[in-house]
Design an enzyme around this catalytic site. Structure first.
Site, PDB file in Angstrom:
ATOM      1  NE  ARG A 135      -2.685  -7.641  -4.305  1.00 50.31           N
ATOM      2  CZ  ARG A 135      -3.422  -8.054  -3.301  1.00 50.31           C
ATOM      3  NH1 ARG A 135      -2.867  -8.254  -2.149  1.00 50.31           N
ATOM      4  NH2 ARG A 135      -4.705  -8.296  -3.441  1.00 50.31           N
ATOM      5  CB  SER A 173      -4.086  -6.985   4.310  1.00 46.22           C
ATOM      6  OG  SER A 173      -3.583  -5.747   3.923  1.00 46.22           O
ATOM      7  CE  LYS A 191     -10.756  -7.865   1.847  1.00 47.32           C
ATOM      8  NZ  LYS A 191      -9.652  -6.954   1.526  1.00 47.32           N
ATOM      9  CG  HIS A 222      -1.881  -1.036   1.374  1.00 44.64           C
ATOM     10  ND1 HIS A 222      -2.009  -1.816   2.502  1.00 44.64           N
ATOM     11  CD2 HIS A 222      -2.833  -1.473   0.521  1.00 44.64           C
ATOM     12  CE1 HIS A 222      -3.000  -2.677   2.342  1.00 44.64           C
ATOM     13  NE2 HIS A 222      -3.505  -2.507   1.145  1.00 44.64           N
TER      14      HIS A 222
HETATM   15  O1  PNS Z   1      -8.981  -3.459   0.261  1.00 43.21           O
HETATM   16  P1  PNS Z   1     -10.279  -3.941  -0.315  1.00 43.21           P
HETATM   17  O2  PNS Z   1     -11.081  -4.706   0.714  1.00 43.21           O
HETATM   18  O3  PNS Z   1     -10.089  -4.733  -1.587  1.00 43.21           O
HETATM   19  O4  PNS Z   1     -11.125  -2.624  -0.686  1.00 43.21           O
HETATM   20  C1  PNS Z   1     -12.416  -2.745  -1.224  1.00 43.21           C
HETATM   21  C2  PNS Z   1     -13.190  -1.438  -1.025  1.00 43.21           C
HETATM   22  C3  PNS Z   1     -13.272  -1.110   0.455  1.00 43.21           C
HETATM   23  C4  PNS Z   1     -12.489  -0.308  -1.761  1.00 43.21           C
HETATM   24  C5  PNS Z   1     -14.627  -1.658  -1.623  1.00 43.21           C
HETATM   25  O5  PNS Z   1     -15.265  -2.702  -0.964  1.00 43.21           O
HETATM   26  C6  PNS Z   1     -15.465  -0.384  -1.534  1.00 43.21           C
HETATM   27  O6  PNS Z   1     -15.364   0.474  -2.386  1.00 43.21           O
HETATM   28  N1  PNS Z   1     -16.280  -0.269  -0.470  1.00 43.21           N
HETATM   29  C7  PNS Z   1     -17.145   0.887  -0.286  1.00 43.21           C
HETATM   30  C8  PNS Z   1     -18.583   0.535  -0.662  1.00 43.21           C
HETATM   31  C9  PNS Z   1     -18.798   0.659  -2.152  1.00 43.21           C
HETATM   32  O7  PNS Z   1     -18.758   1.720  -2.716  1.00 43.21           O
HETATM   33  N2  PNS Z   1     -19.039  -0.491  -2.769  1.00 43.21           N
HETATM   34  C10 PNS Z   1     -19.330  -0.570  -4.191  1.00 43.21           C
HETATM   35  C11 PNS Z   1     -18.132  -0.929  -4.982  1.00 43.21           C
HETATM   36  S1  PNS Z   1     -18.704  -1.486  -6.507  1.00 43.21           S
END
Ligand code: PNS
Length: 167
Positions: free
Chosen positions: A92, A130, A42, A18
């Site tokens: 990645r 992570s 998650k 990150h």
């Molecule tokens: O590190 P991650 O878990 O891959 O991040 C994913 C994250 C948190 C960026 C994604 O789940 C997100 O954008 N969450 C906010 C809710 C949202 O807007 N969801 C719609 C995405 S299509």
């Protein structure tokens, strides 16, 4: 026009992968918001406050260009609220691609004024995540060199005595 990017993620916890993205993004955007966002798929090890705090500790306090924040709603709504025009994600190995592609298209469908931009993760971090880091740390494996020392310490505090490791 000012280029304001959001770098959203779970950051559970923040890793050197990150940090590599953050460092490179600071050369590309006028403003960068590192956003601890909510991924409903998650289960988190660290609370939002702990994750934000760790990010502060490793990337420094807010300044004119870099901000750290958290949000539990839709990313595109947050982007609108802060006037961001870019969602930044690190890519990645190939396995990330499908999920990232779907998310980028869904976000664009909801807000066409925000572009998702991908940065390739540095090759040293290509195969770490992570999730894997937590798994290794939970069983007493060393994750030194993959996360900053302060994060390593927090992982060890969280897991206490290593479990499941056969001598
Ligand atoms: O590190 P991650 O878990 O891959 O991040 C994913 C994250 C948190 C960026 C994604 O789940 C997100 O954008 N969450 C906010 C809710 C949202 O807007 N969801 C719609 C995405 S299509």
């Amino acid at each position: 026009m000012k280029k304001v990017a959001i770098y959203p993620g779970s950051f559970d916890p923040i890793t050197y992968g990150h940090m590599d993205i953050i460092t490179r993004a600071l050369n590309m955007f006028d403003e960068l918001i590192v956003l601890v966002a909510y991924n409903p798929n998650k289960h988190y090890l660290f609370s939002v406050e702990e994750r934000v705090e760790m990010i502060y500790e490793v990337v420094g306090k807010n300044n004119g260009q870099l901000r750290i924040d958290s949000y539990s709603g839709l990313l595109v709504d947050y982007a609108k609220k802060v006037g961001a025009n870019v969602i930044l994600r690190g890519l990645r190995a190939v396995s990330d691609f499908e999920y990232e592609f779907q998310m980028a298209l869904m976000n664009r469908r909801m807000n066409k004024d925000v572009e998702t931009v991908f940065l390739m993760t540095g090759y040293q971090w290509f195969y770490t995540s992570s999730n894997l880091i937590k798994q290794a740390a939970c069983m007493g494996g060393s994750v030194k060199g993959l996360v900053p020392d302060i994060v390593n310490k927090k992982l060890m505090e969280k897991f206490g005595r290593p479990k499941g490791r056969v001598k």
